[in-house]
Design a protein around this motif. Structure first.
Motif, PDB file in Angstrom:
ATOM      1  N   GLN A 162       3.042   2.019  10.962  1.00 27.58           N
ATOM      2  CA  GLN A 162       1.718   2.289  10.405  1.00 27.58           C
ATOM      3  C   GLN A 162       0.996   1.027   9.928  1.00 27.58           C
ATOM      4  O   GLN A 162      -0.201   1.076   9.645  1.00 27.58           O
ATOM      5  CB  GLN A 162       1.845   3.276   9.236  1.00 27.58           C
ATOM      6  N   SER A 163       1.714  -0.074   9.845  1.00 29.46           N
ATOM      7  CA  SER A 163       1.116  -1.306   9.343  1.00 29.46           C
ATOM      8  C   SER A 163       0.074  -1.848  10.333  1.00 29.46           C
ATOM      9  O   SER A 163       0.400  -2.172  11.476  1.00 29.46           O
ATOM     10  CB  SER A 163       2.204  -2.368   9.114  1.00 29.46           C
ATOM     11  N   GLU A 164      -1.176  -1.940   9.885  1.00 35.32           N
ATOM     12  CA  GLU A 164      -2.236  -2.466  10.750  1.00 35.32           C
ATOM     13  C   GLU A 164      -1.983  -3.930  11.091  1.00 35.32           C
ATOM     14  O   GLU A 164      -2.238  -4.377  12.219  1.00 35.32           O
ATOM     15  CB  GLU A 164      -3.601  -2.312  10.060  1.00 35.32           C
ATOM     16  N   PHE A 165      -1.480  -4.684  10.127  1.00 36.70           N
ATOM     17  CA  PHE A 165      -1.201  -6.092  10.368  1.00 36.70           C
ATOM     18  C   PHE A 165      -0.131  -6.254  11.439  1.00 36.70           C
ATOM     19  O   PHE A 165      -0.281  -7.058  12.364  1.00 36.70           O
ATOM     20  CB  PHE A 165      -0.750  -6.782   9.078  1.00 36.70           C
ATOM     21  N   LEU A 166       0.969  -5.488  11.331  1.00 41.82           N
ATOM     22  CA  LEU A 166       2.042  -5.607  12.314  1.00 41.82           C
ATOM     23  C   LEU A 166       1.584  -5.143  13.688  1.00 41.82           C
ATOM     24  O   LEU A 166       2.023  -5.671  14.712  1.00 41.82           O
ATOM     25  CB  LEU A 166       3.271  -4.813  11.867  1.00 41.82           C
ATOM     26  N   ALA A 167       0.713  -4.119  13.740  1.00 41.07           N
ATOM     27  CA  ALA A 167       0.189  -3.656  15.022  1.00 41.07           C
ATOM     28  C   ALA A 167      -0.605  -4.764  15.714  1.00 41.07           C
ATOM     29  O   ALA A 167      -0.453  -5.008  16.921  1.00 41.07           O
ATOM     30  CB  ALA A 167      -0.683  -2.427  14.819  1.00 41.07           C
ATOM     31  N   LEU A 168      -1.446  -5.454  14.949  1.00 44.16           N
ATOM     32  CA  LEU A 168      -2.210  -6.575  15.504  1.00 44.16           C
ATOM     33  C   LEU A 168      -1.277  -7.714  15.884  1.00 44.16           C
ATOM     34  O   LEU A 168      -1.434  -8.334  16.952  1.00 44.16           O
ATOM     35  CB  LEU A 168      -3.235  -7.057  14.475  1.00 44.16           C
ATOM     36  N   PHE A 169      -0.292  -7.985  15.031  1.00 45.58           N
ATOM     37  CA  PHE A 169       0.676  -9.048  15.280  1.00 45.58           C
ATOM     38  C   PHE A 169       1.412  -8.797  16.595  1.00 45.58           C
ATOM     39  O   PHE A 169       1.523  -9.686  17.451  1.00 45.58           O
ATOM     40  CB  PHE A 169       1.654  -9.110  14.112  1.00 45.58           C
ATOM     41  N   ARG A 170       1.901  -7.562  16.797  1.00 48.33           N
ATOM     42  CA  ARG A 170       2.650  -7.232  18.010  1.00 48.33           C
ATOM     43  C   ARG A 170       1.772  -7.380  19.245  1.00 48.33           C
ATOM     44  O   ARG A 170       2.226  -7.834  20.294  1.00 48.33           O
ATOM     45  CB  ARG A 170       3.216  -5.818  17.923  1.00 48.33           C
ATOM     46  N   GLN A 171       0.514  -6.976  19.112  1.00 46.44           N
ATOM     47  CA  GLN A 171      -0.386  -7.077  20.266  1.00 46.44           C
ATOM     48  C   GLN A 171      -0.635  -8.532  20.641  1.00 46.44           C
ATOM     49  O   GLN A 171      -0.529  -8.917  21.806  1.00 46.44           O
ATOM     50  CB  GLN A 171      -1.709  -6.376  19.954  1.00 46.44           C
ATOM     51  N   LEU A 172      -0.933  -9.356  19.649  1.00 49.39           N
ATOM     52  CA  LEU A 172      -1.234 -10.763  19.922  1.00 49.39           C
ATOM     53  C   LEU A 172      -0.014 -11.530  20.440  1.00 49.39           C
ATOM     54  O   LEU A 172      -0.160 -12.544  21.122  1.00 49.39           O
ATOM     55  CB  LEU A 172      -1.774 -11.430  18.657  1.00 49.39           C
ATOM     56  N   LEU A 173       1.182 -11.018  20.139  1.00 54.37           N
ATOM     57  CA  LEU A 173       2.387 -11.704  20.583  1.00 54.37           C
ATOM     58  C   LEU A 173       2.519 -11.736  22.102  1.00 54.37           C
ATOM     59  O   LEU A 173       3.251 -12.555  22.650  1.00 54.37           O
ATOM     60  CB  LEU A 173       3.627 -11.054  19.969  1.00 54.37           C
ATOM     61  N   PHE A 174       1.810 -10.841  22.781  1.00 51.55           N
ATOM     62  CA  PHE A 174       1.912 -10.800  24.235  1.00 51.55           C
ATOM     63  C   PHE A 174       0.868 -11.681  24.912  1.00 51.55           C
ATOM     64  O   PHE A 174       0.745 -11.668  26.136  1.00 51.55           O
ATOM     65  CB  PHE A 174       1.813  -9.355  24.723  1.00 51.55           C
ATOM     66  N   GLY A 186       0.786  -1.231   0.000  1.00 50.42           N
ATOM     67  CA  GLY A 186       0.000   0.000   0.000  1.00 50.42           C
ATOM     68  C   GLY A 186       0.815   1.276   0.000  1.00 50.42           C
ATOM     69  O   GLY A 186       0.249   2.372  -0.065  1.00 50.42           O
ATOM     70  N   THR A 187       2.147   1.171   0.073  1.00 48.31           N
ATOM     71  CA  THR A 187       2.992   2.360   0.035  1.00 48.31           C
ATOM     72  C   THR A 187       3.361   2.690  -1.413  1.00 48.31           C
ATOM     73  O   THR A 187       3.085   1.922  -2.340  1.00 48.31           O
ATOM     74  CB  THR A 187       4.284   2.134   0.851  1.00 48.31           C
ATOM     75  N   LYS A 188       4.022   3.808  -1.602  1.00 47.74           N
ATOM     76  CA  LYS A 188       4.427   4.224  -2.943  1.00 47.74           C
ATOM     77  C   LYS A 188       5.427   3.252  -3.566  1.00 47.74           C
ATOM     78  O   LYS A 188       5.577   3.187  -4.791  1.00 47.74           O
ATOM     79  CB  LYS A 188       5.042   5.617  -2.890  1.00 47.74           C
ATOM     80  N   HIS A 189       6.101   2.480  -2.715  1.00 43.64           N
ATOM     81  CA  HIS A 189       7.112   1.527  -3.216  1.00 43.64           C
ATOM     82  C   HIS A 189       6.472   0.245  -3.747  1.00 43.64           C
ATOM     83  O   HIS A 189       7.035  -0.409  -4.619  1.00 43.64           O
ATOM     84  CB  HIS A 189       8.107   1.167  -2.105  1.00 43.64           C
TER      85      HIS A 189
END
Length: 367
Positions: free
Chosen positions: A282-294, A78-81
Motif C-alpha cells: 500500500q505504500s505509495e513511495f514503495l510503489a513509485l520506487f519499484r516502478q522506477l527501478l525498472f 501513516g499506519t496505526k503502528h
C-alpha cells in the motif's frame, strides 16, 4: 567484530553452495576481437580504483539516520503502528531499513563477482573473457566497500533476501553460457543501478553518496558489456531460444520486483508477516520506487532483442512498459559525469585546505 554478530536475523549456514553446470571454454584465437569490447576492456583497466583511498572513510555517519531517510518513505508511516513509535524507535527503523537495503547491495555484489568469474570461464570469445576479468575485480571492490560501510558505519547486516537468492541460484545453475550475462548484467545489475541512482540522487549524506556514485561509474560499464555481448549473440538464436530467454526475464523481473518490499524489517519490529506485506504493497513511495527501478532493465532487454508479446504484456502488468524508450546511453553518461564531478569537488576542497594550511604556516613565520 565477526559479521555473524551483526546480522539482524539468523542468516543460517555461513556458506551457500550452488551446484555448477556448463563447460569451461578456452579460445586459442589471441589476435582477433571486437573493437567495441576491447575498447571497453581498456576502459575497465584505466578506470580501476582503490576503495580505501578514493572514498573518504573519515566522514561521520549517524547509524540511526545514515541516508537522511524521510518519514514518508518508510512503509510503516501513516499506519496505526507509526504513532506508537518514539523518536528512538524511528531512528532504529531507519537503521534497519538502510542495513537491509545495503545488505542486499552487498550480497548482490558478491553474486556479481561470482557471475563475472563464471563468464570468464564459460564465454567462448577471448575479448569477452578479458573484459569479464576486469569486472571480477570491480565487483570484489564493491563488495569490500559495502561490507565496510555496513560494518563500520551502520553496525548491522541483514541476510540475503529470498527472491534475490532465487534469481542468483537460477542464473548460476543454468548451463547456457549467456545466462550469467542475462541474469546478472541485465536483471540484477540493471535493477541495482536504478536503486543506487535513486539513493545517490536523494540522500544528503556525503559518504553513501560517494560510495554509490563511484560504484555506479563501474556498473555502467558492466551493463554496456552485457548489452554488447548479448545483442550480438541473440541475433543468431531461433525464435524458440529467444522465447526461453524471455521467460527467464519475466520470472526474474517478478522476483526482483517482489524483492524490494523490506518486509523483513517490519517483521523485526513485531509486525505480522501478512500485515507487513500489506503495508509494503500500500505504500505509495514503495510503489513509485519499484516502478522506477525498472528504468534500466526494460530498455536494456528491448535493446538486446528480447521483446516478444508475452514479455511486453508482463511489463504492462508491472506498469513499466513505457520505460522501454528510456535512453540508456544518456543515463550511463550521466553516471560517469556525476562520479567525475564528485572527484573534482573533493580534490578542489582538498587543494583549498592545503593552500590555506601553507598560507597559515607562512603567516605564523612572519609574525
Amino acid at each position: 567484530m565477526p559479521t555473524f554478530d551483526l546480522y539482524a536475523t539468523d542468516p543460517g549456514d555461513p556458506h551457500w553452495q550452488v551446484p555448477a553446470t556448463g563447460a569451461a571454454r578456452f579460445s586459442w584465437e589471441y589476435d582477433d576481437g571486437r573493437d567495441r569490447l576491447l575498447a571497453l576492456y581498456q576502459k575497465g583497466k584505466d578506470k580501476q580504483w582503490d576503495g580505501q583511498k578514493r572514498i573518504d572513510w573519515g566522514i561521520e555517519v549517524d547509524p540511526y539516520d545514515p541516508l537522511g531517510t524521510p518519514d514518508e518513505s518508510m512503509s510503516l508511516y501513516g499506519t496505526k503502528h507509526w504513532a506508537k513509535l518514539t523518536d528512538h524507535d524511528k531512528g532504529e527503523l531507519r537503521q534497519h531499513y538502510a542495513s537491509w537495503q545495503f545488505s542486499q547491495f552487498l550480497h548482490g555484489e558478491q553474486g556479481a563477482m561470482v557471475c563475472a568469474a563464471r563468464i570468464v570461464e564459460s564465454v567462448p570469445d577471448l575479448d569477452a573473457k578479458f573484459y569479464s576479468a576486469t569486472q571480477v575485480m570491480d565487483e570484489a571492490r564493491h563488495a569490500e566497500i559495502y561490507g565496510r560501510f555496513l560494518h563500520e558505519k551502520i553496525g548491522m547486516l541483514y541476510p540475503i533476501n529470498d527472491n534475490l537468492r532465487s534469481l542468483l541460484g537460477d542464473t548460476l545453475r543454468d548451463s547456457r553460457w549467456d545466462m550469467p550475462y542475462l541474469g546478472m548484467q541485465v536483471l540484477i545489475e540493471g535493477l541495482a543501478l536504478a536503486a543506487f541512482g535513486m539513493i545517490r540522487d536523494t540522500t544528503d549524506k556525503p559518504l553513501p553518496q560517494q560510495i554509490l556514485a563511484y560504484v555506479m561509474q563501474d556498473e555502467a560499464r558492466h551493463v554496456a558489456f552485457g548489452r554488447m555481448a548479448l545483442r550480438d549473440y541473440y541475433k543468431q538464436l531461433s525464435d524458440a531460444e529467444l522465447r526461453e530467454r524471455e521467460e527467464f526475464v519475466i520470472e526474474g523481473c517478478y522476483l526482483m520486483r517482489d524483492r524490494l518490499r523490506g518486509v523483513e524489517v517490519l517483521e523485526n519490529f513485531g509486525i505480522p508477516t501478512a500485515e507487513a506485506e500489506e503495508y509494503s504493497e500500500q505504500s505509495e513511495f514503495l510503489a513509485l520506487f519499484r516502478q522506477l527501478l525498472f528504468s534500466r532493465i526494460v530498455p536494456c532487454v528491448k535493446d538486446i532483442g528480447l521483446w516478444g508479446k508475452r514479455l511486453q504484456r508482463a511489463y504492462v502488468d508491472m506498469g513499466v512498459f513505457g520505460m522501454g524508450d528510456s535512453n540508456l546511453d544518456l543515463l550511463m553518461a550521466q553516471d560517469e559525469e556525476i562520479a567525475e564531478k564528485l572527484d573534482a569537488e573533493r580534490f578542489a576542497a582538498e587543494e583549498h585546505d592545503r593552500v590555506a594550511e601553507v598560507q597559515d604556516t607562512i603567516d605564523q613565520g612572519t609574525r
